[in-house]
Every structure is written in C-alpha cells, then in structure tokens.
Write a protein that holds these residues in place. Structure first.
Motif, PDB file in Angstrom:
ATOM      1  N   TYR A 138     -90.497 -91.732  31.053  1.00 54.11           N
ATOM      2  CA  TYR A 138     -91.071 -92.870  30.321  1.00 54.11           C
ATOM      3  C   TYR A 138     -89.980 -93.725  29.688  1.00 54.11           C
ATOM      4  CZ  TYR A 138     -93.597 -95.443  26.726  1.00 54.11           C
ATOM      5  OH  TYR A 138     -94.074 -96.440  25.929  1.00 54.11           O
ATOM      6  N   ASN A 139     -89.066 -93.089  28.945  1.00 49.63           N
ATOM      7  CA  ASN A 139     -87.988 -93.845  28.296  1.00 49.63           C
ATOM      8  C   ASN A 139     -87.119 -94.565  29.313  1.00 49.63           C
ATOM      9  OD1 ASN A 139     -88.871 -92.972  25.840  1.00 49.63           O
ATOM     10  ND2 ASN A 139     -87.128 -91.665  25.381  1.00 49.63           N
ATOM     11  N   GLY A 140     -86.784 -93.871  30.401  1.00 48.15           N
ATOM     12  CA  GLY A 140     -85.901 -94.454  31.401  1.00 48.15           C
ATOM     13  C   GLY A 140     -86.494 -95.692  32.051  1.00 48.15           C
ATOM     14  N   LEU A 141     -87.772 -95.631  32.389  1.00 48.59           N
ATOM     15  CA  LEU A 141     -88.392 -96.752  33.088  1.00 48.59           C
ATOM     16  C   LEU A 141     -88.673 -97.930  32.164  1.00 48.59           C
ATOM     17  CD1 LEU A 141     -90.846 -94.990  35.565  1.00 48.59           C
ATOM     18  CD2 LEU A 141     -88.679 -96.115  36.070  1.00 48.59           C
ATOM     19  N   TYR A 142     -89.199 -97.658  30.972  1.00 47.93           N
ATOM     20  CA  TYR A 142     -89.521 -98.819  30.134  1.00 47.93           C
ATOM     21  C   TYR A 142     -88.263 -99.507  29.617  1.00 47.93           C
ATOM     22  CZ  TYR A 142     -88.861 -97.339  25.174  1.00 47.93           C
ATOM     23  OH  TYR A 142     -88.353 -96.992  23.943  1.00 47.93           O
ATOM     24  N   GLN A 143     -87.180 -98.746  29.459  1.00 48.53           N
ATOM     25  CA  GLN A 143     -85.933 -99.363  29.016  1.00 48.53           C
ATOM     26  C   GLN A 143     -85.289-100.211  30.110  1.00 48.53           C
ATOM     27  OE1 GLN A 143     -84.923 -99.486  26.056  1.00 48.53           O
ATOM     28  NE2 GLN A 143     -84.980 -97.558  24.937  1.00 48.53           N
ATOM     29  N   ALA A 260     -75.907-101.885  31.203  1.00 46.23           N
ATOM     30  CA  ALA A 260     -75.491-100.689  31.936  1.00 46.23           C
ATOM     31  C   ALA A 260     -76.247 -99.473  31.445  1.00 46.23           C
ATOM     32  CB  ALA A 260     -73.984-100.476  31.775  1.00 46.23           C
ATOM     33  N   ARG A 261     -76.468 -99.415  30.127  1.00 41.64           N
ATOM     34  CA  ARG A 261     -77.220 -98.279  29.589  1.00 41.64           C
ATOM     35  C   ARG A 261     -78.596 -98.196  30.214  1.00 41.64           C
ATOM     36  NH1 ARG A 261     -79.800 -97.771  23.476  1.00 41.64           N
ATOM     37  NH2 ARG A 261     -81.292 -96.139  24.045  1.00 41.64           N
ATOM     38  N   TRP A 262     -79.310 -99.300  30.251  1.00 42.60           N
ATOM     39  CA  TRP A 262     -80.670 -99.249  30.768  1.00 42.60           C
ATOM     40  C   TRP A 262     -80.704 -99.242  32.289  1.00 42.60           C
ATOM     41  CZ3 TRP A 262     -80.043-102.386  26.194  1.00 42.60           C
ATOM     42  CH2 TRP A 262     -80.558-101.765  25.049  1.00 42.60           C
ATOM     43  N   ALA A 263     -79.577 -99.526  32.932  1.00 40.67           N
ATOM     44  CA  ALA A 263     -79.512 -99.393  34.385  1.00 40.67           C
ATOM     45  C   ALA A 263     -79.501 -97.918  34.781  1.00 40.67           C
ATOM     46  CB  ALA A 263     -78.271-100.104  34.925  1.00 40.67           C
ATOM     47  N   TRP A 264     -78.743 -97.113  34.028  1.00 41.37           N
ATOM     48  CA  TRP A 264     -78.698 -95.683  34.364  1.00 41.37           C
ATOM     49  C   TRP A 264     -79.735 -94.870  33.580  1.00 41.37           C
ATOM     50  CZ3 TRP A 264     -73.456 -96.688  32.004  1.00 41.37           C
ATOM     51  CH2 TRP A 264     -73.448 -96.421  30.633  1.00 41.37           C
ATOM     52  N   GLU A 265     -80.476 -95.537  32.692  1.00 42.38           N
ATOM     53  CA  GLU A 265     -81.435 -94.827  31.851  1.00 42.38           C
ATOM     54  C   GLU A 265     -82.439 -93.992  32.644  1.00 42.38           C
ATOM     55  OE1 GLU A 265     -83.108 -94.661  27.603  1.00 42.38           O
ATOM     56  OE2 GLU A 265     -81.410 -95.790  28.355  1.00 42.38           O
ATOM     57  N   PRO A 266     -83.045 -94.518  33.725  1.00 42.58           N
ATOM     58  CA  PRO A 266     -84.006 -93.682  34.455  1.00 42.58           C
ATOM     59  C   PRO A 266     -83.407 -92.377  34.953  1.00 42.58           C
ATOM     60  CG  PRO A 266     -84.210 -95.975  35.111  1.00 42.58           C
ATOM     61  CD  PRO A 266     -82.981 -95.892  34.258  1.00 42.58           C
ATOM     62  N   LEU A 267     -82.160 -92.409  35.411  1.00 38.50           N
ATOM     63  CA  LEU A 267     -81.526 -91.193  35.930  1.00 38.50           C
ATOM     64  C   LEU A 267     -81.067 -90.284  34.801  1.00 38.50           C
ATOM     65  CD1 LEU A 267     -80.384 -89.490  38.245  1.00 38.50           C
ATOM     66  CD2 LEU A 267     -78.302 -90.887  38.133  1.00 38.50           C
ATOM     67  N   MET A 317     -73.036 -95.761  25.156  1.00 40.79           N
ATOM     68  CA  MET A 317     -74.316 -96.037  25.783  1.00 40.79           C
ATOM     69  C   MET A 317     -74.917 -94.782  26.418  1.00 40.79           C
ATOM     70  SD  MET A 317     -74.929 -99.194  25.112  1.00 40.79           S
ATOM     71  CE  MET A 317     -74.012 -98.962  23.572  1.00 40.79           C
ATOM     72  N   ILE A 318     -74.066 -93.922  26.985  1.00 39.35           N
ATOM     73  CA  ILE A 318     -74.556 -92.665  27.561  1.00 39.35           C
ATOM     74  C   ILE A 318     -75.116 -91.768  26.463  1.00 39.35           C
ATOM     75  CG2 ILE A 318     -73.859 -90.536  28.719  1.00 39.35           C
ATOM     76  CD1 ILE A 318     -71.879 -92.171  30.345  1.00 39.35           C
ATOM     77  N   THR A 319     -74.393 -91.672  25.349  1.00 37.76           N
ATOM     78  CA  THR A 319     -74.893 -90.847  24.250  1.00 37.76           C
ATOM     79  C   THR A 319     -76.171 -91.439  23.659  1.00 37.76           C
ATOM     80  OG1 THR A 319     -73.517 -91.989  22.592  1.00 37.76           O
ATOM     81  CG2 THR A 319     -72.568 -90.060  23.689  1.00 37.76           C
ATOM     82  N   ALA A 320     -76.301 -92.765  23.681  1.00 40.81           N
ATOM     83  CA  ALA A 320     -77.517 -93.393  23.163  1.00 40.81           C
ATOM     84  C   ALA A 320     -78.722 -92.987  24.002  1.00 40.81           C
ATOM     85  CB  ALA A 320     -77.361 -94.915  23.164  1.00 40.81           C
ATOM     86  N   THR A 321     -78.573 -93.048  25.316  1.00 43.88           N
ATOM     87  CA  THR A 321     -79.653 -92.624  26.206  1.00 43.88           C
ATOM     88  C   THR A 321     -80.026 -91.171  25.955  1.00 43.88           C
ATOM     89  OG1 THR A 321     -79.006 -94.177  27.952  1.00 43.88           O
ATOM     90  CG2 THR A 321     -80.276 -92.252  28.625  1.00 43.88           C
ATOM     91  N   SER A 322     -79.022 -90.319  25.844  1.00 43.59           N
ATOM     92  CA  SER A 322     -79.262 -88.884  25.679  1.00 43.59           C
ATOM     93  C   SER A 322     -79.925 -88.576  24.346  1.00 43.59           C
ATOM     94  CB  SER A 322     -77.943 -88.121  25.805  1.00 43.59           C
ATOM     95  OG  SER A 322     -77.317 -88.395  27.045  1.00 43.59           O
TER      96      SER A 322
END
Length: 409
Positions: A138-143, A260-267, A317-322
C-alpha cells in the motif's frame, strides 16, 4: 483467490491515492522557490501552507473515521478525488495567502478521506503473517504518485510555469474520477466501535510508543526533509547547479532526489514489510534504520562535493521508506490487537501532527543563522533518542522469535 482479492483491493485504493497526490507533492519542491509567483509575501507563509493541510486533518481524521462507518469506500474516494482535483487546479488560478489557506484546508479533507480509508482497508484485510507485506504494498504504490508530482513538477515548473503545471496536474486528478466509478471491490465495514482517541488505554506502553514514534518519523521525513530539501540545495550549491556539464535547477534536483524515493518505494517498502513479518519481528530493523538515518541526516548541513552529498540524500530516502513502512506496520499490529478504529485514528492524527509540524518548525528555524545545521542535527538527535527508547523492546522481540522457532520444531 482470497489472497489475490485482498491484494487487488489494496492496489486499487493505493493507485487512486497516488494520483491524488500529484499536486500536493509538487508543491514541496516548487513552492519554496516560486512562492512570490502565487502572491505570497514571506517565506514563513510557505511553511504555514505546507503545514496547514496536515493541521486541519487533526480534527478531521476522527470525523472521517466515523464517516466511513456510514458510507462505502467508493463514495469516500469519489469525494476525495474531486476535492484533490479542484484544489490542485486552484493552485494555478488563485493568488494570495488567504485563498491558498482555503485550498490547503480542502486538500487536508481530501487526504483524510484517502489516508483513513486506506489504512483501515489494510488493517481489515491483513493478518499477522502478511501485515507488514500489505502495508509495504500500500505505501509503495500510493507513494508512487509523488514521483510524478515532484520529478515532473520540479522540471516543468521552470519551463512552462508553476501555474500551468498545477492546472495540468489538477486536470489529470479529476480524470481519476473515472477510476473511482470502475472501483468495484467491496470492503466489509469494520466492527462498530467508539471512535474516540480519548477512549484509548494510554497506559498501554506499545500504544503510546508507536503513536509518538510515528509522529516523530513523519515529522522528520514527510515534514522537515521533504519541505526543505530544495532550500538546502540552494543554500549549499545555489539555485542553478552545473552537474556533468548540464545546468539543473535546485527544484529539479530536489524533485529527482525525492522522486527517487518513491520510484523504489514499491520494491523497498514491500521487501522491508515482508522482512519484518519474519520471526525476528519489526523492532530490530526499526532500530537499525533509525540509527542509520540519524547518522546520514546529521551530516547533511555539511557542504561537501556534490555527488557525495547526493549519495547521502539517497541513503536518507532509503531509510525514510523503511522507517515509514515499519512504524505503520507496528501501528497496525497494535490496532489489530486493540480497538482498531480508535488506535488507527489516533496514530494517523499523530502522524499528521508530526508531518504538519515539520515544515512549520523547519522554516521558523531556517530564518536564523545556522538554521540548516540546527534543523538537521536536531532531527538526527531525535531519531537517536527514539532508537534508544525502543531498545528495551528487543527483549520481547527475542522471546517472540525464540517461541516461533520452538513452535516450528
């Protein structure tokens, strides 16, 4: 079949939400630069406007939670998408602080409908063995909507103008109304319960810890960093940079980093969420990413070679996603065990409060000398203290992991 239906529901809700985020996310990289073009008279007004939509959600979230017991998800989404499209187009039409206050309040209502509805959907459909995974999806796709909003908005605002890009994004969002009408997945309403954050048993340590941690993480990543990155780039390297022989605006570069953060967010979000569903639990990776983020954020105020500085930004940005995935998962764990609507609402109120305070606090501090230093080092210190606060929970996670291993033998 049941698993596919659950994922389909979450994906549809997340994608509709992502489209609605276009205009709002675009503001975070363009408004700190083009604030005079929309009739603002001072930089502090930027901080207020970027915070206001979140502040109005504090009283709105409990009301929206109650509303979702009266209306279905499709109706809520229809209202939200319509409001999102109208407000985004309004950014390109209206001038002045007063008009923008109204627009940001309307967007706050739209986001409350999207956020509360989406979070309750995931909690209802997820189970203990896949809750982190579903939160990640959910977070990955909506972001992903933020990728387009920040990246394309940052680039094209300087080419076709801020007002034109706002009108285009608003038109695209209104077209998403079609997606609401084809949304045919029914989400059963959760059990009837009192929706009051005052009825939560605040003496339950996990409840307080999760809500305050969510407040802090959303304040740092969704508030402070997101709203100030273009400002910090301009402060360090100027409003127009030369990278590999190519000129690029600070807004465009900020859009690339945040995008870039939201590009890799789904993965990344999906992987981190699934990892946290394992026997070791969510607390160990949560503490690890808190420490990693604090170290990276603390050195951002230091001017260094541009590519090294950009590398640190991407690490943040990676830590933000995590961290957002993990704290959302921790909150959903607590909500599933206790009063789901009440705790979910309280958690979202806390997250919105943090995200609202982030830009406001940042731009109040940035007015002073060494403001960038105090803003980012203060954020890093807060994350370190949060990691220390969670350390005692490692014992419980270790016991849980051992029990899971014993059960499998």
């Amino acid at each position: 079949m049941r698993m596919n239906q659950e994922k389909y529901t979450i994906v549809i809700v997340a994608l509709i939400t992502s489209i609605c985020l276009l205009g709002n996310s675009m503001l975070y990289v363009t408004l700190p630069i083009y604030w005079q073009e929309v009739g603002l008279s001072s930089l502090w007004e930027v901080g207020v406007l970027l915070s206001l939509n979140r502040l109005v959600r504090l009283p709105l979230n409990p009301l929206v939670g109650w509303l979702y017991r009266k209306i279905n998800i499709r109706t809520g989404l229809l209202i939200a998408v319509s409001l999102a499209g109208i407000t985004t187009m309004g950014y390109g039409v209206f001038l002045g602080f007063g008009e923008w206050l109204i627009l940001r309040c309307l967007w706050g209502l739209a986001w409350s409908l999207l956020r509360v509805g989406g979070f309750l959907t995931v909690i209802h459909l997820a189970q203990d063995h896949n809750r982190g995974h579903y939160i990640g999806i959910y977070n990955g796709l909506y972001q992903s909507g933020n990728v387009i909003g920040m990246l394309i908005g940052g680039f094209w605002a300087g080419i076709i103008g801020f007002h034109n890009i706002a009108f285009i994004f608003g038109s695209i969002t209104l077209i998403a109304v079609i997606g609401v009408f084809v949304f045919n997945v029914k989400i059963p309403a959760p059990a009837i319960e009192a929706i009051s954050i005052f009825k939560i048993n605040w003496s339950l340590n996990p409840v307080l810890k999760v809500i305050l941690s969510g407040l802090l993480i959303y304040m740092v990543f969704e508030g402070m960093i997101t709203s100030t990155l273009s400002y910090v780039i301009g402060h360090h390297y100027g409003l127009l940079l030369n990278l590999l022989g190519t000129s690029i605006a600070a807004t465009a570069l900020a859009g690339i980093i945040l995008g870039a953060r939201w590009a890799w967010e789904p993965l990344v979000a999906t992987r981190v969420g699934r990892w946290s569903d394992g026997a070791a639990g969510r607390v160990p990776p949560f503490i690890i990413f808190l420490i990693l983020a604090s170290v990276s954020i603390a050195v951002i105020p230091i001017k260094m070679p541009i590519f090294l500085w950009l590398g640190l930004c991407l690490l943040i940005m990676i830590t933000a996603t995590s961290l957002t995935t993990l704290v959302d998962s921790l909150a959903s764990d607590v909500a599933q065990k206790e009063s789901s609507i009440s705790i979910s609402t309280a958690y979202i109120v806390g997250a919105d409060l943090g995200a609202a305070l982030g830009p406001l606090i940042s731009y109040l501090i940035l007015r002073y000398e060494q403001g960038v230093f105090y803003t980012y080092v203060g954020a890093a210190l807060a994350l370190v203290l949060t990691a220390i606060w969670w350390c005692p929970s490692l014992k419980g996670q270790s016991t849980k992991a051992k029990s899971s291993v014993d059960d499998s033998l």
